[in-house]
Scaffold this active site. Structure first.
Site, PDB file in Angstrom:
ATOM      1  N   LYS A  54     116.400  51.308  32.802  1.00  0.00           N
ATOM      2  CA  LYS A  54     117.151  51.746  33.984  1.00  0.00           C
ATOM      3  C   LYS A  54     118.511  51.045  34.027  1.00  0.00           C
ATOM      4  O   LYS A  54     119.532  51.671  34.308  1.00  0.00           O
ATOM      5  CB  LYS A  54     116.340  51.458  35.258  1.00  0.00           C
ATOM      6  CG  LYS A  54     115.178  52.419  35.412  1.00  0.00           C
ATOM      7  CD  LYS A  54     114.189  52.038  36.498  1.00  0.00           C
ATOM      8  CE  LYS A  54     112.991  53.000  36.438  1.00  0.00           C
ATOM      9  NZ  LYS A  54     111.884  52.617  37.300  1.00  0.00           N
ATOM     10  N   GLN A  98     110.238  48.322  41.637  1.00  0.00           N
ATOM     11  CA  GLN A  98     109.456  48.756  40.475  1.00  0.00           C
ATOM     12  C   GLN A  98     107.960  48.581  40.758  1.00  0.00           C
ATOM     13  O   GLN A  98     107.509  47.496  41.101  1.00  0.00           O
ATOM     14  CB  GLN A  98     109.877  47.926  39.238  1.00  0.00           C
ATOM     15  CG  GLN A  98     109.214  48.357  37.951  1.00  0.00           C
ATOM     16  CD  GLN A  98     109.582  49.784  37.521  1.00  0.00           C
ATOM     17  OE1 GLN A  98     110.730  50.189  37.561  1.00  0.00           O
ATOM     18  NE2 GLN A  98     108.589  50.553  37.114  1.00  0.00           N
ATOM     19  N   ASP A 121     113.965  56.301  44.863  1.00  0.00           N
ATOM     20  CA  ASP A 121     112.718  56.765  44.237  1.00  0.00           C
ATOM     21  C   ASP A 121     112.100  57.923  45.025  1.00  0.00           C
ATOM     22  O   ASP A 121     111.188  58.587  44.549  1.00  0.00           O
ATOM     23  CB  ASP A 121     111.697  55.613  44.178  1.00  0.00           C
ATOM     24  CG  ASP A 121     111.450  55.131  42.756  1.00  0.00           C
ATOM     25  OD1 ASP A 121     111.790  55.881  41.816  1.00  0.00           O
ATOM     26  OD2 ASP A 121     110.913  54.022  42.595  1.00  0.00           O
TER      27      ASP A 121
END
Ligand code: NDP
Length: 280
Positions: A54, A98, A121
């Site tokens: 990422k 995460q 997200d």
């Protein structure tokens, strides 16, 4: 029939080029550099790899990124405090926590602490709710990536019979909803579905997100179907999907490979969400 291979890598690369141009234009016209903060707790090797990827992807398109690598022993309060600081920083437009988090941390409580406007997200209940009612919001990356793969491959969704195998909150449920919004007739399958093959054989678009290799084989696929394999499984040191590619490729009209199908789209959609959160 031998299926067309849907090249997720090429489509993702094309979108990243567009995103890089958009970032350059935002910087030049408005002086805004989209910023993403990633929080990683613990030492999970796959998570560490995803976070590195990422970071690299952000650099590639000109997005500013910060990564907080916190030890396994970090408390929930510390994670929440970090989120709260990032929520208040104007130069950070996206916050990504995460997953999975260590067991002693309440994942839901942390996700809810993220400002929905920075939830790149698309996991915050506010964004999930907006997605369900069809309001504009930050969409979850993998499901959105699947839709974009279909669209950029010229595959019509409207009116099609779509079957989604798997009902997780991160893939199965949201991709079903996005397909429904695009006027597919959607059926969702899961571990309690009786005679999975009978249902999947009805699918003109088949999305498989289970996490088990070869859960769908060629005999379970309708002739000419479009098959999207979301699964990532490691078998004898190799990455394979949930679909038995060799038999499926003979029945489908188009199919995503693993790796190189859905995978490259997920991070790409994260980049797009960060740009969107920054006002792009
Ligand atoms: P989950 O484990 O959260 O969900 C799996 C789903 O599959 C569940 O709904 C489960 O049913 C269902 N299921 C399990 N066994 C069967 C079966 N035999 N027949 C039918 N349905 C079954 O997985 P995720 O959705 O998080 O991930 C799925 C896969 O996608 C994984 O391989 C993951 O690594 C991959 N993935 C890939 C991404 C990418 O970027 N390429 C991103 C996210 C995930 P039930 O609800 O009844 O238990």
């Amino acid at each position: 029939m031998s299926a067309t291979i849907i090249d997720g890598k090429a489509i993702a690369a094309e979108i990243r080029r567009e995103t890089a141009a958009q970032v350059a234009e935002m910087k030049a016209a408005k002086g805004i550099i989209p910023g993403l903060a990633v929080i990683l707790v613990g030492e999970d090797p796959a998570s560490k790899r995803y976070v590195r990827n990422k970071e690299r992807a952000c650099q590639e398109v000109g997005i500013y990124s910060e990564v907080y690598r916190l030890p396994e022993s970090t408390s929930q309060e510390e994670v929440m405090e970090r989120i709260s600081v990032l929520n208040r920083r104007p130069e950070i437009h996206g916050i990504l926590l995460q997953l999975p988090l260590p067991d002693h941390i309440d994942e839901k409580a942390c996700l809810v602490a993220i400002d929905p406007a920075k939830d790149v997200d698309g996991f915050h209940p506010v964004n999930v709710g907006k997605m369900v009612i069809g309001d504009k919001c930050l969409l979850p990356c993998t499901p959105h990536g699947i839709i974009v793969l279909l669209e950029r491959s010229g595959i019509e969704i409207k009116g099609k019979s779509a079957v989604v195998v798997g009902r997780s909150n991160i893939v199965g449920k949201p991709v079903s909803m996005l397909l429904l919004h695009r006027h597919a007739t959607v059926t969702m399958c899961h571990s309690r579905t009786r005679d999975l093959g009978a249902v999947t054989r009805e699918a003109e678009i088949l999305v498989v997100a289970v996490g088990k290799p070869k859960v769908v084989t060629g005999d379970m696929i309708r002739e000419g179907a479009v098959v999207i394999d979301v699964g990532v499984n490691e078998v004898e040191g190799k990455l394979v999907g949930d679909v038995d590619f060799e038999s499926a490729v003979e029945k489908a009209s188009a199919i995503t490979p693993v790796p190189g199908g859905v995978g490259p789209m997920t991070i790409t959609m994260l980049l797009k969400n960060t740009v969107e959160a920054a006002g792009g």
